[in-house]
Design a protein around this motif. Sequence first.
Motif, PDB file in Angstrom:
ATOM      1  N   GLU A  83       0.822  -1.209   0.000  1.00 13.86           N
ATOM      2  CA  GLU A  83       0.000   0.000   0.000  1.00 13.86           C
ATOM      3  C   GLU A  83       0.856   1.259   0.000  1.00 13.86           C
ATOM      4  OE1 GLU A  83      -3.731   1.971   2.492  1.00 13.86           O
ATOM      5  OE2 GLU A  83      -2.895   0.026   3.076  1.00 13.86           O
ATOM      6  N   LYS A  86       2.279   1.725  -3.417  1.00 13.73           N
ATOM      7  CA  LYS A  86       1.252   2.248  -4.314  1.00 13.73           C
ATOM      8  C   LYS A  86       1.139   3.770  -4.181  1.00 13.73           C
ATOM      9  CE  LYS A  86      -2.589   2.050  -6.863  1.00 13.73           C
ATOM     10  NZ  LYS A  86      -3.238   3.337  -6.588  1.00 13.73           N
ATOM     11  N   GLU A  90       2.448   6.759  -7.339  1.00 18.11           N
ATOM     12  CA  GLU A  90       1.292   7.305  -8.050  1.00 18.11           C
ATOM     13  C   GLU A  90       1.701   8.294  -9.132  1.00 18.11           C
ATOM     14  OE1 GLU A  90      -1.828   6.819  -8.220  1.00 18.11           O
ATOM     15  OE2 GLU A  90      -2.188   5.397  -6.608  1.00 18.11           O
ATOM     16  N   HIS A  99       3.554   1.199 -13.858  1.00 18.28           N
ATOM     17  CA  HIS A  99       2.220   0.920 -14.391  1.00 18.28           C
ATOM     18  C   HIS A  99       1.837  -0.539 -14.122  1.00 18.28           C
ATOM     19  CE1 HIS A  99       1.013   4.574 -16.586  1.00 18.28           C
ATOM     20  NE2 HIS A  99       2.303   4.769 -16.783  1.00 18.28           N
ATOM     21  N   ARG A 102       0.874  -0.894 -10.371  1.00 16.75           N
ATOM     22  CA  ARG A 102      -0.445  -0.334 -10.053  1.00 16.75           C
ATOM     23  C   ARG A 102      -1.556  -1.212 -10.580  1.00 16.75           C
ATOM     24  NH1 ARG A 102       2.274   4.754 -11.106  1.00 16.75           N
ATOM     25  NH2 ARG A 102       1.576   4.721 -13.282  1.00 16.75           N
ATOM     26  N   SER A 103      -1.368  -1.770 -11.778  1.00 17.00           N
ATOM     27  CA  SER A 103      -2.383  -2.654 -12.346  1.00 17.00           C
ATOM     28  C   SER A 103      -2.511  -3.942 -11.537  1.00 17.00           C
ATOM     29  CB  SER A 103      -2.030  -2.971 -13.802  1.00 17.00           C
ATOM     30  OG  SER A 103      -2.938  -3.895 -14.351  1.00 17.00           O
ATOM     31  N   TYR A 105      -1.564  -4.448  -8.416  1.00 14.93           N
ATOM     32  CA  TYR A 105      -2.053  -4.155  -7.061  1.00 14.93           C
ATOM     33  C   TYR A 105      -3.554  -3.908  -7.068  1.00 14.93           C
ATOM     34  CZ  TYR A 105      -2.555  -1.848  -2.551  1.00 14.93           C
ATOM     35  OH  TYR A 105      -2.953  -1.511  -1.286  1.00 14.93           O
ATOM     36  N   SER A 106      -4.045  -3.207  -8.080  1.00 11.78           N
ATOM     37  CA  SER A 106      -5.490  -2.959  -8.177  1.00 11.78           C
ATOM     38  C   SER A 106      -6.257  -4.265  -8.327  1.00 11.78           C
ATOM     39  CB  SER A 106      -5.771  -2.034  -9.361  1.00 11.78           C
ATOM     40  OG  SER A 106      -7.159  -1.830  -9.524  1.00 11.78           O
ATOM     41  N   GLU A 107      -5.752  -5.171  -9.156  1.00 11.40           N
ATOM     42  CA  GLU A 107      -6.424  -6.464  -9.329  1.00 11.40           C
ATOM     43  C   GLU A 107      -6.327  -7.290  -8.052  1.00 11.40           C
ATOM     44  OE1 GLU A 107      -8.715  -9.244 -11.184  1.00 11.40           O
ATOM     45  OE2 GLU A 107      -8.184  -7.240 -11.930  1.00 11.40           O
ATOM     46  N   ARG A 109      -6.275  -6.137  -4.999  1.00 11.52           N
ATOM     47  CA  ARG A 109      -7.239  -5.595  -4.043  1.00 11.52           C
ATOM     48  C   ARG A 109      -8.658  -6.046  -4.361  1.00 11.52           C
ATOM     49  NH1 ARG A 109      -5.985  -1.124  -0.929  1.00 11.52           N
ATOM     50  NH2 ARG A 109      -8.131  -1.449  -0.200  1.00 11.52           N
ATOM     51  N   LYS A 110      -8.970  -6.127  -5.665  1.00 14.20           N
ATOM     52  CA  LYS A 110     -10.315  -6.567  -6.051  1.00 14.20           C
ATOM     53  C   LYS A 110     -10.555  -8.018  -5.667  1.00 14.20           C
ATOM     54  CE  LYS A 110     -10.630  -3.469 -10.030  1.00 14.20           C
ATOM     55  NZ  LYS A 110     -10.698  -3.411 -11.524  1.00 14.20           N
ATOM     56  N   THR A 141      -1.514  -4.933 -19.154  1.00 13.73           N
ATOM     57  CA  THR A 141      -0.765  -3.694 -18.980  1.00 13.73           C
ATOM     58  C   THR A 141       0.581  -3.756 -19.685  1.00 13.73           C
ATOM     59  OG1 THR A 141      -1.832  -3.394 -16.830  1.00 13.73           O
ATOM     60  CG2 THR A 141       0.123  -2.072 -17.284  1.00 13.73           C
TER      61      THR A 141
END
Length: 260
Positions: A83, A86, A90, A99, A102-103, A105-107, A109-110, A141
């Motif tokens: 976190e 991340k 930014e 990039h 971030r991609s 990490y976002s997946e 978290r989902k 990505t």
Amino acid sequence: MDSFTLSMLVLQPGALSTGTFFENDIVQMILHAGAMVKFVMLILLSFSLVSWAIIFMKWRFFRRVRQETEYFFDLFWEETALEKIKKECEDLAFSPVAHLFRSGYSELRKTGKIQLPHTSDDWGNAMKALLFNVERALRKTAIEQSTRLEKALSFLATTGNTAPFIGLFGTVWGIMESFRGIGLKGSASLAVVAPGISEALVATAAGLATAIPAVVAFNHFNQKAMIAKSEMDTFSSEFLNLVERQVLKKKTAPRKAQTA
């Protein structure tokens, strides 16, 4: 002017004009060239201007890529909390690896919001599904960033491959016009042939002057793009391993709490 020099000018009336012609610069040669040669020179000038604009932009782009990627790797290997990484990365808009992170990490978290089962078989399937989703996001990505890295490089390759032939076309056309002039005048002296041929050869020189920087720049930037893509591949593997280790910690944590 002595009598010998005067007699030579009388015998060769084109000698004075020829010498004056060759004393002029390249611009004068282009201005005295035929319409087709001028059109070829205009095309080569357009190719050259666009190529140098691309070279300048890609040089700035890859310099920022290198700087931000080095900063991200230092951050990634020093910091353990994803976190925090991340938040720190930014503003890294040029680094392909940032990039990717971030991609991924976002997946993560989902899919991480889904409660993993505790039975071995169900947990193994859920683990595979989680890693597959993260890997798919990373792959998507990576393709986008590879396209971004290689953007406009194809124009440099096209310029390097076609500019010499465009210049050669102008030269051949100019020589054809020169020989046509020889046929009309009925004279094949150096004074008649040299100006037209020299004007035509300027097109070949312009083609080479346009192609050489484009080829050198394409090879240079293509090498940098390959290095960046290799770093993305390596980081994708490292990130998937990191995700797997973190999920394993979540699986073993409840067991330790129960045994305690």
